[in-house]
Design a protein around this motif. Sequence first.
Motif, short mmCIF file in Angstrom:
data_model
loop_
_atom_site.label_atom_id
_atom_site.label_comp_id
_atom_site.label_asym_id
_atom_site.label_seq_id
_atom_site.Cartn_x
_atom_site.Cartn_y
_atom_site.Cartn_z
N PRO A 19 -22.77 86.82 5.07
CA PRO A 19 -21.34 87.09 5.23
C PRO A 19 -20.86 86.86 6.66
CG PRO A 19 -22.36 88.82 3.93
CD PRO A 19 -23.48 87.99 4.50
N LEU A 20 -21.74 87.17 7.63
CA LEU A 20 -21.37 86.96 9.03
C LEU A 20 -21.09 85.48 9.30
CD1 LEU A 20 -22.86 88.61 12.15
CD2 LEU A 20 -22.75 86.13 12.08
N PHE A 21 -21.97 84.61 8.82
CA PHE A 21 -21.77 83.18 9.04
C PHE A 21 -20.59 82.64 8.24
CE2 PHE A 21 -26.28 83.19 10.54
CZ PHE A 21 -26.03 82.67 11.80
N LEU A 22 -20.34 83.20 7.06
CA LEU A 22 -19.15 82.81 6.30
C LEU A 22 -17.88 83.17 7.07
CD1 LEU A 22 -20.12 83.83 2.65
CD2 LEU A 22 -19.93 81.52 3.56
N GLY A 23 -17.88 84.37 7.65
CA GLY A 23 -16.75 84.78 8.46
C GLY A 23 -16.60 83.91 9.69
N ALA A 24 -17.73 83.53 10.30
CA ALA A 24 -17.68 82.68 11.49
C ALA A 24 -17.14 81.29 11.15
CB ALA A 24 -19.08 82.56 12.09
N ILE A 25 -17.46 80.79 9.95
CA ILE A 25 -16.93 79.48 9.51
C ILE A 25 -15.41 79.56 9.38
CG2 ILE A 25 -16.82 77.88 7.56
CD1 ILE A 25 -19.80 78.48 7.07
N VAL A 26 -14.93 80.65 8.78
CA VAL A 26 -13.49 80.83 8.62
C VAL A 26 -12.82 80.91 10.00
CG1 VAL A 26 -11.67 82.38 7.81
CG2 VAL A 26 -13.70 81.97 6.38
N HIS A 27 -13.41 81.69 10.89
CA HIS A 27 -12.82 81.87 12.22
C HIS A 27 -12.84 80.57 13.03
CE1 HIS A 27 -11.66 83.94 15.91
NE2 HIS A 27 -12.64 83.30 16.52
N THR A 28 -13.89 79.77 12.86
CA THR A 28 -14.01 78.54 13.63
C THR A 28 -13.01 77.49 13.18
OG1 THR A 28 -16.39 78.95 13.96
CG2 THR A 28 -15.61 76.69 14.31
N PHE A 29 -12.83 77.35 11.86
CA PHE A 29 -11.99 76.27 11.35
C PHE A 29 -10.58 76.73 10.94
CE2 PHE A 29 -16.40 74.95 10.54
CZ PHE A 29 -16.41 73.74 11.23
N ALA A 30 -10.40 78.03 10.74
CA ALA A 30 -9.07 78.54 10.39
C ALA A 30 -8.89 79.91 11.03
CB ALA A 30 -8.91 78.63 8.88
N PRO A 31 -8.81 79.95 12.36
CA PRO A 31 -8.82 81.23 13.09
C PRO A 31 -7.64 82.14 12.80
CG PRO A 31 -8.25 79.41 14.55
CD PRO A 31 -8.72 78.79 13.27
N SER A 75 -14.93 87.20 14.19
CA SER A 75 -14.69 87.28 15.63
C SER A 75 -15.59 86.32 16.40
CB SER A 75 -14.93 88.71 16.12
OG SER A 75 -16.29 89.07 15.98
N ILE A 76 -16.35 85.48 15.66
CA ILE A 76 -17.34 84.60 16.28
C ILE A 76 -16.97 83.14 16.07
CG2 ILE A 76 -19.77 83.91 16.30
CD1 ILE A 76 -20.47 86.68 15.26
N ASP A 77 -17.07 82.37 17.14
CA ASP A 77 -16.89 80.92 17.06
C ASP A 77 -18.26 80.27 16.91
OD1 ASP A 77 -16.46 78.17 17.55
OD2 ASP A 77 -14.69 78.62 18.76
N LEU A 78 -18.46 79.49 15.85
CA LEU A 78 -19.77 78.88 15.58
C LEU A 78 -20.26 78.00 16.73
CD1 LEU A 78 -19.62 77.90 11.80
CD2 LEU A 78 -21.11 79.59 12.88
N PHE A 83 -4.10 93.34 2.96
CA PHE A 83 -5.50 93.73 2.77
C PHE A 83 -6.47 92.65 3.21
CE2 PHE A 83 -3.23 96.09 -0.69
CZ PHE A 83 -3.32 97.34 -0.09
N THR A 84 -6.09 91.38 3.03
CA THR A 84 -6.96 90.29 3.44
C THR A 84 -7.17 90.32 4.95
OG1 THR A 84 -6.23 88.91 1.60
CG2 THR A 84 -7.29 87.79 3.44
N ASN A 85 -6.10 90.53 5.69
CA ASN A 85 -6.21 90.62 7.14
C ASN A 85 -7.05 91.83 7.54
OD1 ASN A 85 -5.51 89.83 9.87
ND2 ASN A 85 -4.19 91.63 9.91
N GLY A 86 -6.87 92.94 6.83
CA GLY A 86 -7.67 94.13 7.11
C GLY A 86 -9.15 93.90 6.88
N LEU A 87 -9.48 93.17 5.83
CA LEU A 87 -10.87 92.87 5.52
C LEU A 87 -11.49 91.95 6.56
CD1 LEU A 87 -13.13 93.23 3.38
CD2 LEU A 87 -12.28 91.14 2.29
N MET A 88 -10.68 91.02 7.08
CA MET A 88 -11.19 90.04 8.03
C MET A 88 -11.25 90.56 9.46
SD MET A 88 -9.24 86.66 6.53
CE MET A 88 -10.01 85.50 7.65
N THR A 89 -10.49 91.58 9.76
CA THR A 89 -10.42 92.07 11.14
C THR A 89 -10.80 93.54 11.27
OG1 THR A 89 -8.07 92.63 10.88
CG2 THR A 89 -8.58 90.43 11.69
N GLY A 90 -11.30 94.15 10.19
CA GLY A 90 -11.56 95.60 10.20
C GLY A 90 -12.96 96.00 10.60
N THR A 91 -13.52 95.35 11.63
CA THR A 91 -14.89 95.67 12.04
C THR A 91 -15.07 97.14 12.38
OG1 THR A 91 -15.08 93.44 12.97
CG2 THR A 91 -16.74 95.04 13.63
N VAL A 92 -14.19 97.69 13.20
CA VAL A 92 -14.35 99.07 13.67
C VAL A 92 -14.22 100.10 12.55
CG1 VAL A 92 -13.42 100.84 15.21
CG2 VAL A 92 -13.67 98.48 16.02
#
Length: 329
Positions: free
Chosen positions: A18-30, A213-216, A39-48
């Motif tokens: 899931p971490l790498f899937l999230g990193a792919i999303v952040h890298t190509f569609a930040p 939150s990670i750029d590949l 809720f989608t934004n909350g799921l993608m940015t709700g680390t804390v």
Amino acid sequence: MNIKKTIDKIPGGMMLIPLFLGAIVHTFAPDSGKYFGSFTNGLMTGTVPILAVWFFCMGAGINIRATGTVLRKSGTLVLTKIAVAWGVAAIASLFLPEGGIQTGFFAGLSVLALISVMDMTNGGLYASIMQQYGSKEEAGAFVLMSLESGPLVTMLILGSTGLAAFEPHTFVGAILPFLVGFVLGNLDTDLRDMFSKATQTMIPFFGFALGNSIDLKVIVDTGLLGILLGIAVIIITGIPLILADKFIGGGNGTAGLAASSTAGAAVANPMIIANMKPEFLPAAQSATALVAACVIVTSILVPIVTAYYSGYMKKRQGKSANASSVRAA
């Protein structure tokens, strides 16, 4: 489809995939989270908040009535791991800049990265290794390893070495969810059973949010350094852990070596610390990539090295037993 079984074959897969899937999303569609919002934004940015719930559930899963043998073994390994991380931080702070190295082969290496890869043991990996190569009590020693999880130990090391100053209420805030969960879990076994089951469920959601939150490109740039750092973690923490297990924990060193890994939860620490102390932001993303690499490397190598070490110690103990029998005869 056997998706879960396939993911489980990868060391730390439920966190890392899931971490790498999230990193792919952040890298190509930040800006995906902002675009979809809600809720989608909350799921993608709700680390804390996700980590806060996870930390609470981990506390609830610890049974205060663990046996003395388990507590001695677990306490020895946990304190040794923390002490080694503290020593590495104290030494590294003399040579590394506050924001980490920014150029060259060692770009991304920072005190924050070093603490994060060394102060937390992969408790699940440890337990599974010791179920095969150790005793039931040694396998159960992972109970206190949850105390290392989250940013608290990293904050304590940074504070005690003078690398950062945290307000007292910040320390309380970091550990309070864990303590509340711990109290509730020990007051009511039904609550412990309910909340402890959620610790595994939260992992992929936490990993995905963290990946966003990670750029590949950063992971690619730190790849080789991450591999070397993973090997260094096993050596630097493994040797003191083996000695502590032998001379304090009453084992033969196998449990110590099995505890020389980097926990998947450690991947979150750099960004969490950076959110609390903005001066660590320049080092946080590279540190996250290095920690992710160390999780993979140690998850693969620690079981292999521990298996060889356990076999060697059993042969050695067998020879000693035979020699003693011969002398007695």
